[in-house]
Design an enzyme around this catalytic site. Structure first.
Site, PDB file in Angstrom:
ATOM      1  N   MET A 161     -11.987   4.640  -0.870  1.00 52.80           N
ATOM      2  CA  MET A 161     -12.682   4.903   0.393  1.00 52.80           C
ATOM      3  C   MET A 161     -13.315   6.281   0.253  1.00 52.80           C
ATOM      4  O   MET A 161     -12.852   7.272   0.843  1.00 52.80           O
ATOM      5  CB  MET A 161     -11.688   4.824   1.562  1.00 52.80           C
ATOM      6  CG  MET A 161     -11.313   3.391   1.912  1.00 52.80           C
ATOM      7  SD  MET A 161      -9.796   3.265   2.854  1.00 52.80           S
ATOM      8  CE  MET A 161      -8.598   3.352   1.520  1.00 52.80           C
TER       9      MET A 161
ATOM     10  N   ASP B  74      -4.637   3.695  -2.020  1.00 51.55           N
ATOM     11  CA  ASP B  74      -5.749   4.054  -1.139  1.00 51.55           C
ATOM     12  C   ASP B  74      -6.254   5.454  -1.467  1.00 51.55           C
ATOM     13  O   ASP B  74      -5.558   6.442  -1.225  1.00 51.55           O
ATOM     14  CB  ASP B  74      -5.301   3.993   0.325  1.00 51.55           C
ATOM     15  CG  ASP B  74      -5.125   2.571   0.811  1.00 51.55           C
ATOM     16  OD1 ASP B  74      -6.056   1.759   0.630  1.00 51.55           O
ATOM     17  OD2 ASP B  74      -4.052   2.257   1.355  1.00 51.55           O
TER      18      ASP B  74
ATOM     19  N   SER C 171       0.845  -1.205   0.000  1.00 52.81           N
ATOM     20  CA  SER C 171       0.000   0.000   0.000  1.00 52.81           C
ATOM     21  C   SER C 171       0.872   1.243   0.000  1.00 52.81           C
ATOM     22  O   SER C 171       1.677   1.459   0.926  1.00 52.81           O
ATOM     23  CB  SER C 171      -0.901   0.004   1.233  1.00 52.81           C
ATOM     24  OG  SER C 171      -1.468   1.292   1.388  1.00 52.81           O
TER      25      SER C 171
ATOM     26  N   ASP D 154      -6.928  -6.390   4.164  1.00 55.06           N
ATOM     27  CA  ASP D 154      -6.256  -5.092   4.159  1.00 55.06           C
ATOM     28  C   ASP D 154      -6.329  -4.471   5.546  1.00 55.06           C
ATOM     29  O   ASP D 154      -7.427  -4.225   6.059  1.00 55.06           O
ATOM     30  CB  ASP D 154      -6.950  -4.187   3.122  1.00 55.06           C
ATOM     31  CG  ASP D 154      -6.299  -2.825   2.993  1.00 55.06           C
ATOM     32  OD1 ASP D 154      -5.206  -2.616   3.545  1.00 55.06           O
ATOM     33  OD2 ASP D 154      -6.905  -1.966   2.311  1.00 55.06           O
TER      34      ASP D 154
ATOM     35  N   HIS E 249      -1.126  -1.195  -4.280  1.00 51.79           N
ATOM     36  CA  HIS E 249      -2.415  -0.851  -3.665  1.00 51.79           C
ATOM     37  C   HIS E 249      -2.478   0.657  -3.441  1.00 51.79           C
ATOM     38  O   HIS E 249      -1.630   1.229  -2.738  1.00 51.79           O
ATOM     39  CB  HIS E 249      -2.539  -1.614  -2.346  1.00 51.79           C
ATOM     40  CG  HIS E 249      -3.851  -1.455  -1.655  1.00 51.79           C
ATOM     41  ND1 HIS E 249      -4.977  -2.205  -1.965  1.00 51.79           N
ATOM     42  CD2 HIS E 249      -4.228  -0.633  -0.638  1.00 51.79           C
ATOM     43  CE1 HIS E 249      -5.973  -1.864  -1.168  1.00 51.79           C
ATOM     44  NE2 HIS E 249      -5.547  -0.900  -0.351  1.00 51.79           N
TER      45      HIS E 249
ATOM     46  N   HIS F  45      -8.188   1.183  -4.144  1.00 49.18           N
ATOM     47  CA  HIS F  45      -9.136   0.960  -3.056  1.00 49.18           C
ATOM     48  C   HIS F  45      -9.809   2.299  -2.769  1.00 49.18           C
ATOM     49  O   HIS F  45      -9.198   3.182  -2.167  1.00 49.18           O
ATOM     50  CB  HIS F  45      -8.366   0.426  -1.829  1.00 49.18           C
ATOM     51  CG  HIS F  45      -9.200   0.260  -0.606  1.00 49.18           C
ATOM     52  ND1 HIS F  45      -8.645   0.066   0.648  1.00 49.18           N
ATOM     53  CD2 HIS F  45     -10.543   0.241  -0.415  1.00 49.18           C
ATOM     54  CE1 HIS F  45      -9.607  -0.062   1.550  1.00 49.18           C
ATOM     55  NE2 HIS F  45     -10.771   0.056   0.925  1.00 49.18           N
TER      56      HIS F  45
ATOM     57  N   MET G 203      -8.824   8.294  -0.570  1.00 53.59           N
ATOM     58  CA  MET G 203      -9.692   8.711   0.550  1.00 53.59           C
ATOM     59  C   MET G 203     -10.162  10.139   0.317  1.00 53.59           C
ATOM     60  O   MET G 203      -9.371  10.988  -0.107  1.00 53.59           O
ATOM     61  CB  MET G 203      -8.906   8.652   1.865  1.00 53.59           C
ATOM     62  CG  MET G 203      -8.306   7.294   2.161  1.00 53.59           C
ATOM     63  SD  MET G 203      -7.529   7.286   3.784  1.00 53.59           S
ATOM     64  CE  MET G 203      -6.724   5.687   3.764  1.00 53.59           C
TER      65      MET G 203
ATOM     66  N   MET H 154     -11.870  -5.694   5.196  1.00 48.30           N
ATOM     67  CA  MET H 154     -11.010  -4.790   5.968  1.00 48.30           C
ATOM     68  C   MET H 154     -10.711  -5.416   7.334  1.00 48.30           C
ATOM     69  O   MET H 154     -11.627  -5.850   8.040  1.00 48.30           O
ATOM     70  CB  MET H 154     -11.701  -3.427   6.191  1.00 48.30           C
ATOM     71  CG  MET H 154     -11.838  -2.563   4.955  1.00 48.30           C
ATOM     72  SD  MET H 154     -10.292  -2.165   4.125  1.00 48.30           S
ATOM     73  CE  MET H 154      -9.365  -1.318   5.408  1.00 48.30           C
TER      74      MET H 154
HETATM   75  O1  LIG Z   1      -6.996   0.890   3.272  1.00 47.11           O
HETATM   76  C1  LIG Z   1      -6.151   1.006   4.133  1.00 47.11           C
HETATM   77  C2  LIG Z   1      -6.389   1.837   5.335  1.00 47.11           C
HETATM   78  O2  LIG Z   1      -7.657   2.373   5.271  1.00 47.11           O
HETATM   79  C3  LIG Z   1      -4.914   0.211   3.983  1.00 47.11           C
HETATM   80  O3  LIG Z   1      -4.636  -0.104   2.647  1.00 47.11           O
HETATM   81  C4  LIG Z   1      -3.685   0.662   4.731  1.00 47.11           C
HETATM   82  O4  LIG Z   1      -2.872   1.484   3.976  1.00 47.11           O
HETATM   83  C5  LIG Z   1      -2.884  -0.552   5.139  1.00 47.11           C
HETATM   84  O5  LIG Z   1      -1.795  -0.135   5.881  1.00 47.11           O
HETATM   85  P1  LIG Z   1      -1.141  -1.092   6.975  1.00 47.11           P
HETATM   86  O6  LIG Z   1      -2.207  -1.419   7.967  1.00 47.11           O
HETATM   87  O7  LIG Z   1      -0.688  -2.303   6.216  1.00 47.11           O
HETATM   88  O8  LIG Z   1      -0.020  -0.284   7.516  1.00 47.11           O
HETATM   89 FE   LIG Z   2      -6.501  -0.097   1.404  1.00 45.80          FE
END
Ligand SMILES: O=C(CO)[C@@H](O)[C@H](O)COP(=O)(O)O
Ligand SMILES: [Fe+2]
Length: 228
Positions: A66, A33, A8, A173, A31, A64, A35, A135
């Site tokens: 969010m 993210d 990520s 994740d 990955h 991903h 947001m 999640m």
């Molecule tokens: O979607 C998410 C958080 O919302 C993840 O993708 C985090 O980025 C994962 O990070 P780690 O928990 O592996 O540090």
């Molecule tokens: Fe994520």
């Protein structure tokens, strides 16, 4: 049976994203993210950065989302170059229509469940999806502790996938690391997102290889392991 490791970039240096993608060369997917500060209390990046990143790396992008209103935005991430787009079922107005649109545009369609969202009401949607994301932390931030209480949900979801005879992937994740990855694999996950556990190490590419080997030692013997 292959296990996939998706680092990520939430834990990467956002000013050096192309270099940070290179630092995990050999990863299955990157990955990303996304947001919006509404669906989750954090703000990261959007379509223009995904577009640039997809030009800067050969590693396919696993976006991903969010965000609120994924029905409106998810197709734009496919157009920006994402190979897989995950929307949250809690935010989608029409998840079946959206999954079909993502697939029709040429990407893998994936749906995410927050920790308190059960899988059972969505059993009939599974054939519309290429991947389901469970999640294992509350979405919004990297570096949180893995929620062990999600393991039964991972197990039940794997059973549903097997019962329907589907080839879809099951992603976890949040808090995935050398300490937790085997428990996730034993429960039935085969795609592992890891942010801090990868980017927080000296050699992120070597960490990806080590995590994959660790997971594959478990998935190789799994009854549901029928290949990707
Ligand atoms: O979607 C998410 C958080 O919302 C993840 O993708 C985090 O980025 C994962 O990070 P780690 O928990 O592996 O540090
Ligand atoms: Fe994520």
């Amino acid at each position: 049976m292959a296990a996939q490791i998706n680092p990520s970039i939430l834990s990467a240096d956002f000013a050096r994203l192309a270099d940070e993608a290179e630092a995990v060369k050999g990863a299955d997917w990157l990955h990303v993210d996304v947001m919006d500060n509404h669906f989750v209390p954090n703000l990261t990046l959007g379509v223009p950065i995904v577009e640039s990143l997809s030009r800067a790396t050969d590693t396919p992008l696993d976006c991903h989302l969010m965000i609120e209103d994924p029905d409106r935005w998810a197709p734009q991430y496919v157009e920006a170059g994402a190979g897989s787009v995950t929307f949250h079922v809690e935010a989608a107005a029409a998840p079946v229509r959206l999954a079909r649109e993502i697939r029709a545009k040429g990407a893998r369609a994936s749906m995410a469940l927050k920790p308190a969202t059960p899988i059972e009401p969505y059993e009939d949607l599974l054939p519309e999806l290429d991947m389901l994301l469970i999640m294992t932390v509350e979405p919004g931030f990297g570096g949180q502790a893995f929620l062990d209480i999600m393991l039964p949900k991972i197990r039940r979801t794997r059973e549903l996938i097997s019962r329907h005879g589907l080839q879809m992937w099951l992603q976890v994740d949040g808090g995935v690391s050398a300490e937790t990855i085997e428990r996730c694999a034993e429960a039935g996950a085969d795609v592992f997102v890891a942010g801090s556990a990868v980017y927080g190490t000296e050699d992120p590419a070597a960490t990806v290889r080590a995590l994959r080997a660790q997971a594959e030692r478990v998935t190789a013997g799994a009854a549901w392991a029928c290949g990707h």
